[in-house]
Design an enzyme around this catalytic site. Structure first.
Site, PDB file in Angstrom:
ATOM      1  N   ASP A  47      -1.230   0.565  16.463  1.00 38.38           N
ATOM      2  CA  ASP A  47      -0.378   0.263  15.488  1.00 38.38           C
ATOM      3  C   ASP A  47       1.035   0.635  16.097  1.00 38.38           C
ATOM      4  O   ASP A  47       1.174   1.777  16.252  1.00 38.38           O
ATOM      5  CB  ASP A  47      -0.682   0.991  14.188  1.00 38.38           C
ATOM      6  CG  ASP A  47       0.286   0.519  13.083  1.00 38.38           C
ATOM      7  OD1 ASP A  47       0.022  -0.681  12.363  1.00 38.38           O
ATOM      8  OD2 ASP A  47       1.247   1.123  12.921  1.00 38.38           O
ATOM      9  N   TYR A  52       9.784   2.651  15.936  1.00 36.97           N
ATOM     10  CA  TYR A  52       9.082   3.990  16.141  1.00 36.97           C
ATOM     11  C   TYR A  52       9.956   4.363  17.643  1.00 36.97           C
ATOM     12  O   TYR A  52       9.767   5.655  18.087  1.00 36.97           O
ATOM     13  CB  TYR A  52       7.868   3.815  16.524  1.00 36.97           C
ATOM     14  CG  TYR A  52       6.990   3.661  15.064  1.00 36.97           C
ATOM     15  CD1 TYR A  52       7.611   3.612  13.780  1.00 36.97           C
ATOM     16  CD2 TYR A  52       5.747   3.041  15.365  1.00 36.97           C
ATOM     17  CE1 TYR A  52       6.821   3.319  12.935  1.00 36.97           C
ATOM     18  CE2 TYR A  52       4.971   2.919  14.114  1.00 36.97           C
ATOM     19  CZ  TYR A  52       5.568   2.912  12.929  1.00 36.97           C
ATOM     20  OH  TYR A  52       4.877   2.646  11.842  1.00 36.97           O
ATOM     21  N   LYS A  81       5.755  -4.378  13.876  1.00 37.38           N
ATOM     22  CA  LYS A  81       6.704  -4.763  12.772  1.00 37.38           C
ATOM     23  C   LYS A  81       8.030  -4.922  12.909  1.00 37.38           C
ATOM     24  O   LYS A  81       8.751  -4.298  13.711  1.00 37.38           O
ATOM     25  CB  LYS A  81       6.354  -3.404  11.663  1.00 37.38           C
ATOM     26  CG  LYS A  81       5.067  -3.078  11.737  1.00 37.38           C
ATOM     27  CD  LYS A  81       5.102  -1.614  10.920  1.00 37.38           C
ATOM     28  CE  LYS A  81       3.542  -1.036  11.111  1.00 37.38           C
ATOM     29  NZ  LYS A  81       3.622  -0.176  12.234  1.00 37.38           N
ATOM     30  N   HIS A 114       8.288  -5.021   8.215  1.00 38.83           N
ATOM     31  CA  HIS A 114       8.022  -3.397   7.909  1.00 38.83           C
ATOM     32  C   HIS A 114       8.317  -2.973   6.725  1.00 38.83           C
ATOM     33  O   HIS A 114       7.849  -2.101   5.791  1.00 38.83           O
ATOM     34  CB  HIS A 114       8.855  -2.769   8.800  1.00 38.83           C
ATOM     35  CG  HIS A 114       8.392  -1.171   9.281  1.00 38.83           C
ATOM     36  ND1 HIS A 114       8.548  -0.756  10.552  1.00 38.83           N
ATOM     37  CD2 HIS A 114       7.631  -0.442   8.630  1.00 38.83           C
ATOM     38  CE1 HIS A 114       7.951   0.471  10.465  1.00 38.83           C
ATOM     39  NE2 HIS A 114       7.457   0.720   9.280  1.00 38.83           N
TER      40      HIS A 114
END
Length: 318
Positions: A47, A52, A81, A114
Site C-alpha cells: 500500500d 508518503y 493514492k 486519498h
C-alpha cells in the site's frame, strides 16, 4: 512455507490479498529493504501513496524482486493514492503517471482519492498562506471521481476507490459513478471499529481496507499522554490467552471481519511477526470483546483540513 493469504474479491472481479504492507511514515532509506523483506516473507500486497514521499524507493524494491525472479508484476497488488493538490480533473492523469514512474510499473492495481478535500493546486503539497494556514481548493470530489474513471478506462489502474470518505460522500460518488468504487480505505482498529461504515459499504458491495490497525503509535502528532492501543491491558489479557502478541490479535481481528489490513513496519522481525496470524482464530466472544473497546477513538483526525466543506469527520455521524 509461505502461508496462502486469503483474498477479497472486488465488485469489478479483481482480487486483493486481505493482508499487505503499509508504507506511510516508512523513511525512504528504510522502505526499500522493508518491501524486499515483505516480498521475501510472502507479502504480495503493498500500500503506497504519492504523499508518503517514498514511492521511488518502494519501486526499487519491487524492481529488484522481479529481477531476482521472486515475483512477477502480476503477482503483486499495488495500491496508490491521488494527493489533495491534484483534485482538478485535468491533473489526475499526470499525477497517476508520476506515481507509476516512481514505482517503475505500467499500472497500479488500485488508485484511491486519498481525501475528499482538496488543497490549492500547482505548488507545495501542503500549500499555506502567510499565516501558515492550509489553502484549500474547492474542486468537488465527484468531478475528481470522473477523472479516476477515465484513467481506469485507459488501463493505468485496474480498480479505483476512495479513502477517508464518509457515508454521505460515498453516496454522492455512487450517484454519479459509471464505475463503482471498488474499495474504501479508512482508519480502523478496536478504538474506532467503523462498524456502521463497514456495514454500509458491504450493502453497496464496496470492500474496506483498514489503515493504522495497530493505532499508529508512530504518528507524527502523537502526544505522550495519548492512549496506546498496543498497551491496552484488555488486549494484553486476550493476547496472553492466545499466546500471541497484541499486534497479532489486532491484525487477526481485522482479517476475521473481512477488513483488508495493511500494518506498516520497517523491521524484518516485526514484518514477519505481523504476518504470522494464520494459525489461530479469535472466538465470536473475543470478537465481541474487541468490538466493545470502540470509543470513537480516531488517531488520524485530519486537523489540517478543518473547516473545509468536504472534511469527512466534522459534520457526519460516520
Amino acid at each position: 512455507m509461505t502461508p496462502q493469504v486469503p483474498t477479497v474479491k472486488f465488485n469489478d472481479g479483481q482480487e486483493i490479498p486481505v493482508f499487505g504492507l503499509g508504507t506511510w511514515k516508512s523513511k525512504p532509506g528504510e522502505v526499500t529493504q522493508a518491501v524486499k523483506d515483505a516480498i521475501d516473507l510472502g507479502y504480495r500486497h503493498i500500500d503506497c501513496a504519492y504523499i508518503y514521499g517514498n514511492e521511488k524507493e518502494v519501486g526499487e524494491a519491487i524492481k529488484a524482486k522481479i529481477a531476482e525472479g521472486v515475483v512477477k508484476r502480476e503477482d503483486l497488488f499495488i495500491t496508490s493514492k491521488l494527493w489533495n493538490t491534484f483534485h482538478k480533473p485535468e491533473l489526475v492523469e499526470s499525477a497517476l503517471k508520476e506515481t507509476l514512474n516512481n514505482l517503475g510499473v505500467d499500472y497500479v492495481n488500485l488508485y484511491l482519492i486519498h481525501w475528499p478535500l482538496g488543497y490549492k493546486e500547482g505548488g507545495a503539497v501542503f500549500p499555506t498562506d502567510e499565516h501558515g494556514k492550509l489553502v484549500f481548493s474547492d474542486v468537488d470530489y465527484v468531478d475528481t471521481w470522473k477523472a479516476l474513471e477515465a484513467v481506469s478506462r485507459k488501463g493505468l489502474t485496474k480498480s479505483i476507490g476512495l479513502s477517508n470518505f464518509n457515508k454521505r460522500q460515498i453516496e454522492r460518488v455512487l450517484e454519479i459513478a459509471t464505475i463503482k468504487p471498488a474499495n474504501l480505505q479508512i482508519e480502523c482498529h478496536p478504538y474506532l471499529n467503523q462498524k456502521k461504515l463497514i456495514d454500509f459499504c458491504k450493502s453497496k458491495d464496496i470492500s474496506v481496507t483498514g489503515y493504522s490497525p495497530l493505532g499508529s503509535p508512530d504518528r507524527p502528532w502523537a502526544k505522550p499522554e495519548d492512549p496506546q492501543l498496543l498497551n491496552d491491558p484488555k488486549l494484553i489479557t486476550l493476547a496472553e490467552a492466545h499466546k500471541k502478541t497484541t499486534a497479532q490479535i489486532l491484525l487477526r481481528y481485522q482479517v476475521q471481519r473481512g477488513v483488508i489490513t495493511i500494518p506498516k513496519s520497517v523491521t524484518r522481525t516485526r514484518i514477519a511477526q505481523n504476518f504470522d496470524i494464520w494459525d489461530f482464530q479469535l472466538t465470536p466472544k473475543d470478537m465481541q470483546y474487541l468490538d466493545s473497546l470502540d470509543c470513537n477513538g480516531r488517531f488520524c483526525p485530519m486537523t489540517g483540513g478543518k473547516g473545509h466543506k468536504h472534511h469527512p469527520f466534522e459534520n457526519d455521524e460516520f
